[in-house]
Design a protein around this motif. Structure first.
Motif, short mmCIF file in Angstrom:
data_model
loop_
_atom_site.label_atom_id
_atom_site.label_comp_id
_atom_site.label_asym_id
_atom_site.label_seq_id
_atom_site.Cartn_x
_atom_site.Cartn_y
_atom_site.Cartn_z
N ALA A 267 0.85 -1.19 0.00
CA ALA A 267 0.00 0.00 0.00
C ALA A 267 0.88 1.23 0.00
N PHE A 268 0.36 2.31 -0.57
CA PHE A 268 1.14 3.54 -0.60
C PHE A 268 0.22 4.71 -0.95
N PRO A 269 0.63 5.94 -0.61
CA PRO A 269 -0.11 7.12 -1.07
C PRO A 269 -0.08 7.22 -2.59
N LEU A 270 -1.03 7.95 -3.15
CA LEU A 270 -1.09 8.13 -4.60
C LEU A 270 0.10 8.91 -5.14
N ARG A 271 0.63 9.85 -4.37
CA ARG A 271 1.69 10.75 -4.77
C ARG A 271 1.25 11.58 -5.99
N ILE A 272 0.47 12.60 -5.71
CA ILE A 272 -0.13 13.45 -6.74
C ILE A 272 0.85 14.54 -7.15
#
Length: 421
Positions: A267-272
């Motif tokens: 799992a990980f943040p989307l990194r926008i």
């Protein structure tokens, strides 16, 4: 407190009798056993995943802010066909509330109400990279010592014994609020206690947050491996279907030892990435900062099947406000000066809907190992002295007047799923 819980039960029982959701997939597509979970079934769950932070926690036990109208959330779960309810229960500090029976008693009623509609729904508990001095108020039960093969004592948990001996990440979040060190036996004791509580409640998944912070002194994940093995042993004896799905934020693409993953998925943040010449707009891009796209490691999964790229979830993460709200900085993991979920919340309604469609399609086109965890409930922190609130994806109603009207969009996206089955 008895009156509060009885009231919740009556309300939720009425919702649970509303009937099955439309177009439910066959129950066999969500089969889990003590042998584990197949690749197809795991993908089926990740395809229908939502973030519903603290859905299983009722007031006054919420960690962050009040969270009313749980009955409407049960209706939402049924309406959209959600199968994986992420971050449904956790503690970030406020460990003293664990002593209050109402915290888990009320959560059990919510689990029961949702499972009355769909017994295959998975709830995820979270065990995060934070412990505070309030943990000193929580008694260690005999069974926790026994699970960790430690001598039984009559005592409470010890905050100081969970901290890194070199002082790393001590007071990381605030004075008396630190990152626990997984190499310390007291940390493992605390975390097995929480894991068992969540599994006994009915959670079939556990999220471990920033594992590398807690593994600050655990090169090679050896201590993590020892701890997670004990959790799996406990799950085989006590979990609803004798298995627990475990994941964490994996900045290096996984927790892999000798070609075998410790985790069921990543799992990980989307990194926008900010579109600098289009204020407040953002896109996804492989290789941007530490984004996980294309970097999830090959491994043999805990269930025994081989994956050339371990499946993963990406989510609109929350991590607080930056010092420069509204300003772009492509070298920062903030999006226009906000964490990801706050950036999303601040968008016009139509852009939010369009962006979910965009993100789903972009992930499908660029890395079909990844799955978008839909934002249903999460903490919003705009900084600048503004109150902390929760976003709610619900269709606006008298029950949730501040709903963001996203549930029909989420439902439509899932119904038009085009990736491989």
């Amino acid at each position: 407190m008895i009156m509060r819980i009885n009231f919740i039960y009556v309300c939720l029982l009425a919702v649970s009798c509303a009937g099955p959701a439309e177009k439910k997939e066959p129950a066999t597509s969500y089969a889990i056993s003590e042998q584990g979970i197949s690749e197809t079934v795991l993908e089926n769950y990740l395809k229908r995943s939502v973030t519903m932070a603290e859905f299983l926690t009722v007031d006054p036990y919420c960690v962050d802010v009040t969270y009313p109208a749980k009955a409407d959330d049960i209706r939402l779960i049924n309406n959209i066909g959600a199968k994986f309810i992420g971050r449904a229960i956790y503690r970030w500090g406020k460990e003293d509330m664990i002593n209050q029976a109402g915290w888990l008693d009320s959560a059990a009623l919510l689990v029961k109400a949702v499972h009355a509609q769909d017994s295959t729904v998975i709830f995820q508990g979270a065990i995060f990279e934070c412990v505070t001095k309030k943990v000193n108020t929580v008694a260690v039960p005999d069974w926790a010592f026994q699970l960790m093969e430690l001598p039984v004592e009559q005592r409470n948990f010890r905050y100081d014994s969970m901290l890194n001996k070199e002082g790393k990440y001590v007071n990381q979040w605030a004075p008396g609020s630190s990152v626990p060190d997984i190499t310390r036996p007291e940390t493992k004791l605390w975390m097995i206690f929480l894991a068992a509580k969540y599994i006994n409640l009915g959670c079939e998944a556990l999220h471990y947050g920033q594992i590398d912070l807690m593994g600050m002194a655990d090169a090679g994940y050896g201590e993590w491996a020892k701890y997670l093995a004990k959790v799996r042993t406990y799950a085989r004896q006590h979990a609803r279907r004798q298995w627990v799905l475990m994941d964490a934020h994996t900045p290096y693409g996984g927790m892999v030892i000798n070609d075998t993953s410790l985790l069921d998925f990543n799992a990980f943040p989307l990194r926008i990435k900010e579109v600098v010449d289009s204020p407040m707009q953002g896109v996804l891009q492989k290789g941007y900062l530490d984004a996980i796209y294309g970097r999830s490691k090959a491994c043999v999964t805990p269930s025994g099947w081989r994956s050339e790229e371990l499946p993963y979830l990406v989510e609109l993460d929350n991590f607080g406000a930056s010092p420069n709200p509204g300003k772009p900085d492509t070298a920062s993991h903030f999006a226009w000066g906000y964490d990801e979920i706050t950036w999303f919340y601040l968008q016009p309604q139509e852009y939010r809907k369009q962006w979910l469609w965009y993100a789903q399609r972009w992930i499908n086109d660029n890395d079909q190992t990844g799955y978008l965890e839909m934002p249903v409930s999460r903490l919003i922190d705009q900084g600048q002295g503004k109150p902390i609130i929760k976003n709610r994806a619900n269709t606006p109603s008298a029950a949730v007047p501040d709903g963001m009207d996203l549930e029909e969009t989420i439902k439509a996206i899932w119904q038009q799923e085009t990736r491989k089955s």
